[in-house]
Design an enzyme around this catalytic site. Structure first.
Site, PDB file in Angstrom:
ATOM      1  N   LYS A 119       0.821  -1.217   0.000  1.00 32.12           N
ATOM      2  CA  LYS A 119       0.000   0.000   0.000  1.00 32.12           C
ATOM      3  C   LYS A 119       0.848   1.257   0.000  1.00 32.12           C
ATOM      4  O   LYS A 119       0.477   2.261  -0.599  1.00 32.12           O
ATOM      5  CB  LYS A 119      -0.958   0.018   1.194  1.00 32.12           C
ATOM      6  CG  LYS A 119      -2.089  -0.977   1.023  1.00 32.12           C
ATOM      7  CD  LYS A 119      -3.255  -0.653   1.927  1.00 32.12           C
ATOM      8  CE  LYS A 119      -4.403  -1.604   1.644  1.00 32.12           C
ATOM      9  NZ  LYS A 119      -5.489  -1.493   2.607  1.00 32.12           N
ATOM     10  N   LYS A 202      -4.663  -9.677  -7.186  1.00 36.09           N
ATOM     11  CA  LYS A 202      -5.860  -9.855  -6.347  1.00 36.09           C
ATOM     12  C   LYS A 202      -6.992  -8.931  -6.803  1.00 36.09           C
ATOM     13  O   LYS A 202      -6.724  -7.790  -7.168  1.00 36.09           O
ATOM     14  CB  LYS A 202      -5.453  -9.510  -4.903  1.00 36.09           C
ATOM     15  CG  LYS A 202      -6.421  -9.935  -3.848  1.00 36.09           C
ATOM     16  CD  LYS A 202      -5.907  -9.539  -2.469  1.00 36.09           C
ATOM     17  CE  LYS A 202      -5.936  -8.036  -2.256  1.00 36.09           C
ATOM     18  NZ  LYS A 202      -5.627  -7.613  -0.897  1.00 36.09           N
ATOM     19  N   LYS A 205     -10.536  -3.294  -4.349  1.00 32.53           N
ATOM     20  CA  LYS A 205     -11.253  -2.029  -4.519  1.00 32.53           C
ATOM     21  C   LYS A 205     -10.335  -0.955  -5.071  1.00 32.53           C
ATOM     22  O   LYS A 205     -10.781  -0.002  -5.683  1.00 32.53           O
ATOM     23  CB  LYS A 205     -11.737  -1.523  -3.147  1.00 32.53           C
ATOM     24  CG  LYS A 205     -12.863  -2.299  -2.567  1.00 32.53           C
ATOM     25  CD  LYS A 205     -13.176  -1.769  -1.160  1.00 32.53           C
ATOM     26  CE  LYS A 205     -13.438  -2.908  -0.227  1.00 32.53           C
ATOM     27  NZ  LYS A 205     -13.535  -2.589   1.160  1.00 32.53           N
TER      28      LYS A 205
HETATM   29  P1  TYM Z   1     -10.782  -5.510   3.495  1.00 34.55           P
HETATM   30  O1  TYM Z   1     -11.770  -4.411   3.688  1.00 34.55           O
HETATM   31  O2  TYM Z   1      -9.670  -5.288   2.522  1.00 34.55           O
HETATM   32  O3  TYM Z   1     -11.523  -6.842   3.039  1.00 34.55           O
HETATM   33  C1  TYM Z   1     -12.615  -7.384   3.773  1.00 34.55           C
HETATM   34  C2  TYM Z   1     -12.537  -8.907   3.728  1.00 34.55           C
HETATM   35  O4  TYM Z   1     -12.548  -9.364   2.362  1.00 34.55           O
HETATM   36  C3  TYM Z   1     -11.419 -10.215   2.125  1.00 34.55           C
HETATM   37  N1  TYM Z   1     -10.949 -10.014   0.756  1.00 34.55           N
HETATM   38  C4  TYM Z   1     -10.797 -10.994  -0.139  1.00 34.55           C
HETATM   39  N2  TYM Z   1     -11.007 -12.324  -0.060  1.00 34.55           N
HETATM   40  C5  TYM Z   1     -10.772 -13.068  -1.160  1.00 34.55           C
HETATM   41  N3  TYM Z   1     -10.339 -12.528  -2.347  1.00 34.55           N
HETATM   42  C6  TYM Z   1     -10.105 -11.193  -2.468  1.00 34.55           C
HETATM   43  N4  TYM Z   1      -9.705 -10.670  -3.623  1.00 34.55           N
HETATM   44  C7  TYM Z   1     -10.341 -10.368  -1.335  1.00 34.55           C
HETATM   45  N5  TYM Z   1     -10.226  -9.031  -1.104  1.00 34.55           N
HETATM   46  C8  TYM Z   1     -10.597  -8.836   0.179  1.00 34.55           C
HETATM   47  C9  TYM Z   1     -10.382  -9.780   3.145  1.00 34.55           C
HETATM   48  O5  TYM Z   1      -9.456 -10.809   3.415  1.00 34.55           O
HETATM   49  C10 TYM Z   1     -11.239  -9.439   4.352  1.00 34.55           C
HETATM   50  O6  TYM Z   1     -11.527 -10.594   5.100  1.00 34.55           O
HETATM   51  N6  TYM Z   1      -7.764  -5.226   7.471  1.00 34.55           N
HETATM   52  C11 TYM Z   1      -9.047  -5.707   7.000  1.00 34.55           C
HETATM   53  C12 TYM Z   1     -10.230  -5.204   7.803  1.00 34.55           C
HETATM   54  C13 TYM Z   1     -10.123  -5.423   9.272  1.00 34.55           C
HETATM   55  C14 TYM Z   1     -10.267  -6.644   9.970  1.00 34.55           C
HETATM   56  C15 TYM Z   1     -10.117  -6.332  11.345  1.00 34.55           C
HETATM   57  C16 TYM Z   1     -10.522  -7.958   9.568  1.00 34.55           C
HETATM   58  C17 TYM Z   1      -9.888  -4.460  10.202  1.00 34.55           C
HETATM   59  N7  TYM Z   1      -9.901  -5.005  11.447  1.00 34.55           N
HETATM   60  C18 TYM Z   1     -10.187  -7.316  12.328  1.00 34.55           C
HETATM   61  C19 TYM Z   1     -10.596  -8.932  10.552  1.00 34.55           C
HETATM   62  C20 TYM Z   1     -10.435  -8.624  11.906  1.00 34.55           C
HETATM   63  C21 TYM Z   1      -9.240  -5.262   5.562  1.00 34.55           C
HETATM   64  O7  TYM Z   1      -8.666  -4.300   5.118  1.00 34.55           O
HETATM   65  O8  TYM Z   1     -10.185  -5.983   4.894  1.00 34.55           O
END
Ligand code: TYM
Length: 340
Positions: A119, A202, A205
């Site tokens: 990032k 991947k 967004k």
């Molecule tokens: P975020 O917002 O990027 O994504 C949310 C969830 O979607 C999953 N994900 C994917 N899974 C499969 N293929 C993909 N291309 C893909 N893109 C995203 C992510 O693995 C996630 O589960 N840091 C986290 C948010 C967060 C969080 C937490 C998660 C903040 N605090 C505590 C668990 C526990 C994030 O940016 O997810």
């Protein structure tokens, strides 16, 4: 904890950033599992707006995205009556525990985080301190509820390992077994959904091309267009999973089909083996439209009434505050912070 929760197998926490619309990767990698886990676990699901601002967000868009993501979660089947659904900034305990964890976590640990490196890109010196410390806040999100399990996609694995390291170091520094060692739940056929334009990247967004992803809000025409345009290779589909090796786009589309259809990848290959992509894509369009457009329709219906969405988040935050406050209090006691 209220008595209705005592019979559950454990406590789940997971989060999603309101940085834009949810896409198919979020859905298949995480959200669909969240929905299914509600039966057996006490679940807390959080729209992590404090994480979102580690990269600048337009304030008006952030508000709107928070509501949209909440609407998508409800439309996908997260039940605010049964689970605690809220946005992170309404529960101050997350940020408070994150500070304690900033003092537990080591620079060397954060330096190894691949997501920060991705990032921040080449201009690391210009990344926000928040982006760097992000995994400490994530550990706080989870541990401020002493969550036992965290359902996520593959890309969050390293952050969850760090959460365990933080819990372990806190416990050992203070001679306690206060924090549990949280288990990641990374499962289902599609733990890493890839871009429709490049099977080695991947689905995300932040990818500039909208054609690279299927958004949960896309209508049938847009879903069809994106799948028809999805990158492929010149060969017909293989009849075994072994034949997907070195064919990232074919692998990804088969994985998406299998996951949406609740089939194994083996069965999906056996079904489409020998067929050209054009025939397979036609079936994939039908399947994706069938599974995803009811969610988008429900999301649009919910968004017509933002007051109700805000009320869901307010009520969820109240429950989350009640669950996290005693845990944060205990942490302050353990650390020796005077509370009068
Ligand atoms: P975020 O917002 O990027 O994504 C949310 C969830 O979607 C999953 N994900 C994917 N899974 C499969 N293929 C993909 N291309 C893909 N893109 C995203 C992510 O693995 C996630 O589960 N840091 C986290 C948010 C967060 C969080 C937490 C998660 C903040 N605090 C505590 C668990 C526990 C994030 O940016 O997810």
């Amino acid at each position: 904890m209220t008595s209705e929760y005592r019979s559950k197998k454990g406590r789940i926490f997971s989060g999603v950033q309101p940085t834009g619309n949810l896409h198919l990767g979020n859905y298949l990698g995480a959200i669909r599992n969240w929905v299914r886990l509600q039966e057996d676990y006490q679940c807390l699901y959080c729209v992590v707006d404090l994480h979102a601002i580690t990269v600048f967000q337009n304030p008006g868009e952030l508000l709107q995205n928070t509501r949209e993501v909440t609407a998508s979660l409800i439309a996908a089947g997260v039940d605010p009556e049964n689970s605690v659904l809220f946005n992170q900034s309404q529960v101050a305990a997350h940020a408070e525990l994150a500070w304690v964890f900033c003092c537990i976590s080591r620079l060397g640990w954060l330096n190894r985080m691949t997501q920060f490196k991705e990032k921040a890109g080449k201009n690391r010196e210009n990344a926000s301190v928040g982006l760097y410390a992000y995994p400490n806040l994530m550990a706080a999100d989870i541990l401020v509820y002493k969550a036992t399990h965290v359902p996520v996609g593959e890309d969050q694995k390293q952050h969850l390992e760090l959460t365990r390291d933080i819990a372990q170091k806190f416990n050992s520094d203070y001679g306690t077994d206060f924090f549990p060692l949280t288990e990641p739940l990374i499962y289902g056929g599609a733990t890493r959904v890839m871009s429709l334009r490049d099977g080695t990247r991947k689905m995300s967004k932040s990818e500039p091309s909208d054609a690279s992803r299927i958004n949960m809000i896309d209508d049938a025409d847009l879903i069809a267009k994106k799948i028809r345009k999805a990158k492929t290779d010149p060969l017909p589909l293989p009849d075994t999973v072994d034949g997907l090796k070195d064919r990232p786009e074919a692998d990804n589309l088969i994985t998406i089909f299998a996951s949406l259809a609740d089939l194994s990848r083996e069965d999906t290959c056996a079904r489409f083996g020998g067929q050209p992509f054009s025939a397979f894509k036609a079936d994939l369009v039908d399947l994706a439209v069938d599974r995803l457009t009811p969610i988008a329709d429900e999301m649009r219906r919910l968004l017509a009434d933002p007051g109700t969405i805000d009320k869901v988040l307010k009520d969820g935050a109240e429950k989350a505050r009640a669950l996290s406050a005693p845990i944060l209090n205990d942490v302050y006691d353990i650390v020796g912070l005077l509370r009068s």
